[in-house]
Design a protein around this motif. Structure first.
Motif, PDB file in Angstrom:
ATOM      1  N   GLU A  45       0.833  -1.196   0.000  1.00 39.92           N
ATOM      2  CA  GLU A  45       0.000   0.000   0.000  1.00 39.92           C
ATOM      3  C   GLU A  45       0.873   1.253   0.000  1.00 39.92           C
ATOM      4  O   GLU A  45       2.035   1.226   0.402  1.00 39.92           O
ATOM      5  CB  GLU A  45      -0.917  -0.003   1.233  1.00 39.92           C
ATOM      6  CG  GLU A  45      -1.956  -1.107   1.220  1.00 39.92           C
ATOM      7  CD  GLU A  45      -2.939  -0.974   2.359  1.00 39.92           C
ATOM      8  OE1 GLU A  45      -3.914  -1.738   2.387  1.00 39.92           O
ATOM      9  OE2 GLU A  45      -2.735  -0.094   3.222  1.00 39.92           O
ATOM     10  N   GLU A  56      -6.217  12.382   2.302  1.00 38.22           N
ATOM     11  CA  GLU A  56      -6.269  13.769   2.745  1.00 38.22           C
ATOM     12  C   GLU A  56      -5.599  14.714   1.757  1.00 38.22           C
ATOM     13  O   GLU A  56      -5.571  15.915   1.981  1.00 38.22           O
ATOM     14  CB  GLU A  56      -5.618  13.891   4.119  1.00 38.22           C
ATOM     15  CG  GLU A  56      -6.389  13.145   5.210  1.00 38.22           C
ATOM     16  CD  GLU A  56      -5.679  13.152   6.549  1.00 38.22           C
ATOM     17  OE1 GLU A  56      -4.457  12.874   6.578  1.00 38.22           O
ATOM     18  OE2 GLU A  56      -6.336  13.423   7.569  1.00 38.22           O
ATOM     19  N   GLN A 114      -1.315  12.395   7.224  1.00 34.09           N
ATOM     20  CA  GLN A 114      -0.560  11.194   6.932  1.00 34.09           C
ATOM     21  C   GLN A 114      -1.340  10.152   6.142  1.00 34.09           C
ATOM     22  O   GLN A 114      -0.849   9.050   5.912  1.00 34.09           O
ATOM     23  CB  GLN A 114      -0.021  10.595   8.231  1.00 34.09           C
ATOM     24  CG  GLN A 114       0.886  11.556   8.984  1.00 34.09           C
ATOM     25  CD  GLN A 114       1.572  10.934  10.181  1.00 34.09           C
ATOM     26  OE1 GLN A 114       1.351   9.773  10.505  1.00 34.09           O
ATOM     27  NE2 GLN A 114       2.427  11.708  10.835  1.00 34.09           N
ATOM     28  N   ARG A 115      -2.525  10.506   5.739  1.00 32.02           N
ATOM     29  CA  ARG A 115      -3.328   9.578   4.933  1.00 32.02           C
ATOM     30  C   ARG A 115      -3.419  10.090   3.506  1.00 32.02           C
ATOM     31  O   ARG A 115      -3.667  11.266   3.271  1.00 32.02           O
ATOM     32  CB  ARG A 115      -4.722   9.421   5.534  1.00 32.02           C
ATOM     33  CG  ARG A 115      -4.720   8.744   6.889  1.00 32.02           C
ATOM     34  CD  ARG A 115      -6.131   8.561   7.410  1.00 32.02           C
ATOM     35  NE  ARG A 115      -6.795   9.829   7.639  1.00 32.02           N
ATOM     36  CZ  ARG A 115      -8.067   9.950   8.017  1.00 32.02           C
ATOM     37  NH1 ARG A 115      -8.801   8.858   8.194  1.00 32.02           N
ATOM     38  NH2 ARG A 115      -8.595  11.129   8.209  1.00 32.02           N
ATOM     39  N   GLU A 120       2.435   4.438   1.319  1.00 32.80           N
ATOM     40  CA  GLU A 120       2.893   4.688   2.680  1.00 32.80           C
ATOM     41  C   GLU A 120       3.304   6.137   2.856  1.00 32.80           C
ATOM     42  O   GLU A 120       4.013   6.703   2.011  1.00 32.80           O
ATOM     43  CB  GLU A 120       4.082   3.767   2.976  1.00 32.80           C
ATOM     44  CG  GLU A 120       4.697   3.898   4.342  1.00 32.80           C
ATOM     45  CD  GLU A 120       5.865   2.930   4.525  1.00 32.80           C
ATOM     46  OE1 GLU A 120       6.083   2.484   5.666  1.00 32.80           O
ATOM     47  OE2 GLU A 120       6.573   2.649   3.532  1.00 32.80           O
ATOM     48  N   PHE A 121       2.912   6.722   3.970  1.00 33.15           N
ATOM     49  CA  PHE A 121       3.280   8.106   4.275  1.00 33.15           C
ATOM     50  C   PHE A 121       4.762   8.199   4.600  1.00 33.15           C
ATOM     51  O   PHE A 121       5.291   7.399   5.371  1.00 33.15           O
ATOM     52  CB  PHE A 121       2.460   8.611   5.456  1.00 33.15           C
ATOM     53  CG  PHE A 121       2.912   9.941   5.981  1.00 33.15           C
ATOM     54  CD1 PHE A 121       3.619  10.035   7.168  1.00 33.15           C
ATOM     55  CD2 PHE A 121       2.618  11.106   5.285  1.00 33.15           C
ATOM     56  CE1 PHE A 121       4.033  11.264   7.658  1.00 33.15           C
ATOM     57  CE2 PHE A 121       3.031  12.336   5.761  1.00 33.15           C
ATOM     58  CZ  PHE A 121       3.736  12.413   6.952  1.00 33.15           C
TER      59      PHE A 121
END
Length: 125
Positions: free
Chosen positions: A44, A111, A107-108, A46-47
């Motif tokens: 996935e 957003e 961090q998503r 990743e931040f």
């Protein structure tokens, strides 16, 4: 609309460094936070890091552990991600992103409103 162009990726040996750049154009007054994300094959997104564009407050993903530094040059609408002590597990496509929200801890991925095309970082062992 905001257009982001990220660059600076490449092949580097473990322990080496790279600096990624993200240049923004278009409605650059319409976003307030810039972030970096990465995505490795089969994983996935990743931040990595984020910075508020006016205040310069920043946050980092837990895995960074002081190795990366996010910065900005507001006058030229460009953000940077300085990456040191690179590891093979840092290999991924790195994306810059911009959000209309003003917060250093965005961090998503959901957003963020605008995305660059991505730049490949490959770290060899």
């Amino acid at each position: 609309q905001v257009h982001l162009v990220d660059s600076g990726g490449g092949l580097v040996q473990a322990g080496g460094s790279l600096t990624l750049s993200c240049n923004a154009s278009g409605r650059t007054d319409s976003w307030y936070t810039m972030g970096w994300f990465r995505q490795a094959p089969g994983k996935e997104r990743e931040f990595v890091a984020a910075i508020t564009w006016s205040g310069g407050s920043s946050s980092y993903g837990d895995f960074v552990k002081g190795r990366f530094t996010i910065s900005k040059a507001s006058a030229v609408d460009t953000g940077y991600l300085q990456m040191n002590s690179l590891k093979p597990e840092d290999t991924a496509i790195y994306y810059c992103a911009a959000s209309i929200r003003y917060a250093p801890r965005l961090q998503r991925a959901g957003e963020y409103d605008f995305w660059g095309q991505g730049t490949q970082v490959t770290v060899s062992s």
